[in-house]
Enzyme design. Structure first.
Site, PDB file in Angstrom:
ATOM      1  N   LYS A 124      -4.837  -9.032  -6.744  1.00  0.00           N
ATOM      2  CA  LYS A 124      -5.956  -9.452  -6.022  1.00  0.00           C
ATOM      3  C   LYS A 124      -7.171  -8.150  -6.302  1.00  0.00           C
ATOM      4  O   LYS A 124      -6.949  -7.250  -6.625  1.00  0.00           O
ATOM      5  CB  LYS A 124      -5.426  -9.057  -4.294  1.00  0.00           C
ATOM      6  CG  LYS A 124      -6.663  -9.419  -3.515  1.00  0.00           C
ATOM      7  CD  LYS A 124      -6.091  -8.736  -1.970  1.00  0.00           C
ATOM      8  CE  LYS A 124      -7.462  -8.050  -1.380  1.00  0.00           C
ATOM      9  NZ  LYS A 124      -6.763  -7.477   0.000  1.00  0.00           N
TER      10      LYS A 124
ATOM     11  N   LYS B 212     -11.224  -3.599  -3.069  1.00  0.00           N
ATOM     12  CA  LYS B 212     -12.169  -2.292  -3.274  1.00  0.00           C
ATOM     13  C   LYS B 212     -11.617  -0.905  -3.183  1.00  0.00           C
ATOM     14  O   LYS B 212     -12.001   0.096  -3.764  1.00  0.00           O
ATOM     15  CB  LYS B 212     -13.133  -2.360  -2.122  1.00  0.00           C
ATOM     16  CG  LYS B 212     -12.482  -2.287  -0.828  1.00  0.00           C
ATOM     17  CD  LYS B 212     -13.824  -2.313   0.270  1.00  0.00           C
ATOM     18  CE  LYS B 212     -13.326  -3.087   1.364  1.00  0.00           C
ATOM     19  NZ  LYS B 212     -12.254  -2.899   2.315  1.00  0.00           N
TER      20      LYS B 212
ATOM     21  N   LYS C 125       0.700  -1.050  -0.027  1.00  0.00           N
ATOM     22  CA  LYS C 125       0.013  -0.031  -0.054  1.00  0.00           C
ATOM     23  C   LYS C 125       0.925   1.353  -0.069  1.00  0.00           C
ATOM     24  O   LYS C 125       0.548   2.249  -0.689  1.00  0.00           O
ATOM     25  CB  LYS C 125      -0.820  -0.097   1.266  1.00  0.00           C
ATOM     26  CG  LYS C 125      -2.157  -0.958   0.959  1.00  0.00           C
ATOM     27  CD  LYS C 125      -3.191  -0.828   1.837  1.00  0.00           C
ATOM     28  CE  LYS C 125      -4.324  -2.002   2.048  1.00  0.00           C
ATOM     29  NZ  LYS C 125      -4.959  -2.086   0.901  1.00  0.00           N
TER      30      LYS C 125
HETATM   31  N1  AQP Z   1      -9.746 -10.429  -3.089  1.00  0.00           N
HETATM   32  C1  AQP Z   1     -10.136 -11.250  -2.064  1.00  0.00           C
HETATM   33  N2  AQP Z   1     -10.000 -12.561  -1.871  1.00  0.00           N
HETATM   34  C2  AQP Z   1     -10.290 -13.210  -0.715  1.00  0.00           C
HETATM   35  N3  AQP Z   1     -10.329 -12.237   0.434  1.00  0.00           N
HETATM   36  C3  AQP Z   1     -10.388 -11.085   0.242  1.00  0.00           C
HETATM   37  N4  AQP Z   1     -10.521 -10.207   1.356  1.00  0.00           N
HETATM   38  C4  AQP Z   1     -10.481  -8.895   0.715  1.00  0.00           C
HETATM   39  N5  AQP Z   1     -10.248  -9.042  -0.532  1.00  0.00           N
HETATM   40  C5  AQP Z   1     -10.292 -10.274  -1.073  1.00  0.00           C
HETATM   41  C6  AQP Z   1     -10.862 -10.266   2.585  1.00  0.00           C
HETATM   42  O1  AQP Z   1     -11.887  -9.492   3.096  1.00  0.00           O
HETATM   43  C7  AQP Z   1     -11.737  -9.177   4.531  1.00  0.00           C
HETATM   44  C8  AQP Z   1     -12.110  -7.899   4.740  1.00  0.00           C
HETATM   45  O2  AQP Z   1     -11.071  -7.114   3.967  1.00  0.00           O
HETATM   46  P1  AQP Z   1     -10.652  -5.649   4.423  1.00  0.00           P
HETATM   47  O3  AQP Z   1     -11.939  -4.595   3.644  1.00  0.00           O
HETATM   48  O4  AQP Z   1     -10.748  -5.487   5.429  1.00  0.00           O
HETATM   49  O5  AQP Z   1      -9.286  -5.387   3.849  1.00  0.00           O
HETATM   50  P2  AQP Z   1      -8.470  -5.615   2.539  1.00  0.00           P
HETATM   51  O6  AQP Z   1      -8.045  -7.107   2.858  1.00  0.00           O
HETATM   52  O7  AQP Z   1      -7.600  -4.726   2.461  1.00  0.00           O
HETATM   53  O8  AQP Z   1      -9.662  -5.868   1.536  1.00  0.00           O
HETATM   54  P3  AQP Z   1      -9.746  -5.028   0.104  1.00  0.00           P
HETATM   55  O9  AQP Z   1     -10.763  -5.043  -0.559  1.00  0.00           O
HETATM   56  O10 AQP Z   1      -8.471  -5.013  -0.410  1.00  0.00           O
HETATM   57  O11 AQP Z   1      -9.620  -3.483   0.924  1.00  0.00           O
HETATM   58  P4  AQP Z   1      -8.731  -2.059   0.464  1.00  0.00           P
HETATM   59  O12 AQP Z   1      -8.734  -2.140  -0.907  1.00  0.00           O
HETATM   60  O13 AQP Z   1      -9.447  -1.005   1.209  1.00  0.00           O
HETATM   61  O14 AQP Z   1      -7.595  -2.325   0.983  1.00  0.00           O
HETATM   62  C9  AQP Z   1     -10.259  -9.640   4.783  1.00  0.00           C
HETATM   63  O15 AQP Z   1     -10.328 -10.757   5.425  1.00  0.00           O
HETATM   64  C10 AQP Z   1      -9.681 -10.109   3.657  1.00  0.00           C
HETATM   65  O16 AQP Z   1      -8.611 -10.808   3.526  1.00  0.00           O
END
Ligand code: AQP
Length: 328
Positions: free
Chosen positions: A195, A198, A112
């Site tokens: 990955k 969001k 990040k």
């Molecule tokens: N692509 C993915 N595949 C499997 N698991 C995923 N998770 C997120 N994206 C995937 C899982 O969702 C949970 C909540 O995620 P989060 O929002 O707390 O953080 P993150 O992992 O950083 O998810 P994002 O969507 O990638 O958010 P941003 O872009 O804001 O950083 C977690 O259990 C995560 O593993």
């Protein structure tokens, strides 16, 4: 103690199919397994720049999506991280027990921060795993269902628990990560080497997408050379990703899905994946719209914060006392 499950999602953007598979799809089963603490990680959402209105709307959406996924607010606690002040208070303590070297090895921080200019990397992004560890230990959580990207943070939490318990006695509960066999990392449909995320939305399926949009996105997903529907992450990342998605929607193994699609052309396979995703998401989206309209998330959040605060404050007091802070 019976199983205590903790899970959270950051309200950083529109929720994706990755978040659905990682957390929301399993909420009903979690309800049956033990006591669940389910939160909206709004303090974590501040680690990257976000507009106030967007943060507010994302938080509401997330609360409604949790309820639409079958979270039982009577049995479990649904709450905003920021409405339980013990998270921030314990964070102020625990940041002294995790070290710069450990935090700088976290791959999520490296990924990040690499996208930001140096003077735009907030301290909160660096210290994210400290707050996450506090989120977990505050509720004596035993089980943390996560996607693959969060496993390193849970390992760090386990190190912290060992460190604290060795020094002050057994005051914290040891958590463990729970990783699904299938669907631990859902990838972008337009680039299956990254990955689905969001905050970096490319090739995402959003939970608010209309069925027609979902179908279009899946039908135009990047696939690979060859014509066999086979799971092979290295040589067929696009097909492997779609197979994972299909398996998660249908609750079947990769082997079962491969059998099902013997002799299928890519186009027909994609159509089956789109059907499966739409079949799963359509009723869920309908429930979400009803919840947003009747605002039932408001009461659930208030009650949830009360329940969560009781447990979180007990842990906070236990830690304060053990480390020598004077408490009335
Ligand atoms: N692509 C993915 N595949 C499997 N698991 C995923 N998770 C997120 N994206 C995937 C899982 O969702 C949970 C909540 O995620 P989060 O929002 O707390 O953080 P993150 O992992 O950083 O998810 P994002 O969507 O990638 O958010 P941003 O872009 O804001 O950083 C977690 O259990 C995560 O593993």
């Amino acid at each position: 103690m019976s199983e205590r499950i903790l899970t959270g999602i950051k309200p950083t953007g529109q929720l994706t199919l990755g978040n659905y598979i990682a957390v929301l799809k399993n909420l009903r089963k979690m309800n049956d397994r033990g006591e669940c603490f389910i939160f909206i990680a709004d303090l974590h959402a501040l680690t990257l720049p976000i507009e106030p209105d967007v943060l507010r709307q994302n938080s509401i959406d997330l609360a409604a999506f949790y309820l639409a996924a079958g979270l039982d607010p009577e049995k479990n606690a649904l709450f905003l991280q920021s409405s339980v002040s013990a998270h921030a208070e314990l964070n102020a303590i625990m940041q002294n027990y995790l070290y710069m070297g450990e935090l700088s090895r976290m791959t999520q921080f490296k990924d990040k921060s690499a996208k930001l200019k140096e003077n735009a990397i907030g301290l909160g992004l660096f210290a994210y795993p400290v707050l996450m560890a506090c989120d977990i230990v505050l509720y004596d959580a035993t089980t943390i269902p996560v996607g693959e990207d969060q496993v390193q943070h849970i390992e760090l939490t386990r190190d912290l628990v060992n460190r604290i318990n060795n020094r002050y006695g057994e005051i914290l509960t040891m958590p463990k990560a729970e990783l699904r066999k299938v669907g631990k990392r859902i990838m972008s449909l337009s680039d299956p080497t990254v990955k689905m995320s969001k905050s970096d939305p490319k090739g995402d399926i959003f939970l608010k997408d209309d069925p027609a949009v979902i179908r279009k996105k899946i039908m135009s997903a990047v696939t690979d050379l060859g014509c066999e529907v086979k799971y092979d992450e290295e040589n067929k990342p696009g097909i492997s990703n779609l197979l994972q998605i299909y398996c998660c929607m249908k609750d079947i193994s990769i082997e079962e899905a491969e059998q099902r699609f013997v002799g299928y052309r890519y186009g027909d396979f994609k159509k089956a994946v789109a059907d499966a995703v739409i079949e799963e998401l359509e009723p869920f989206q309908q429930r979400y719209r009803e919840i947003v309209a009747n605002k039932s998330y408001e009461k659930a959040l208030q009650e949830g914060a009360k329940k969560a605060s009781v447990i979180a404050n007990q842990t906070l007091k236990r830690v304060q006392k053990a480390i020598g802070l004077l408490q009335e």
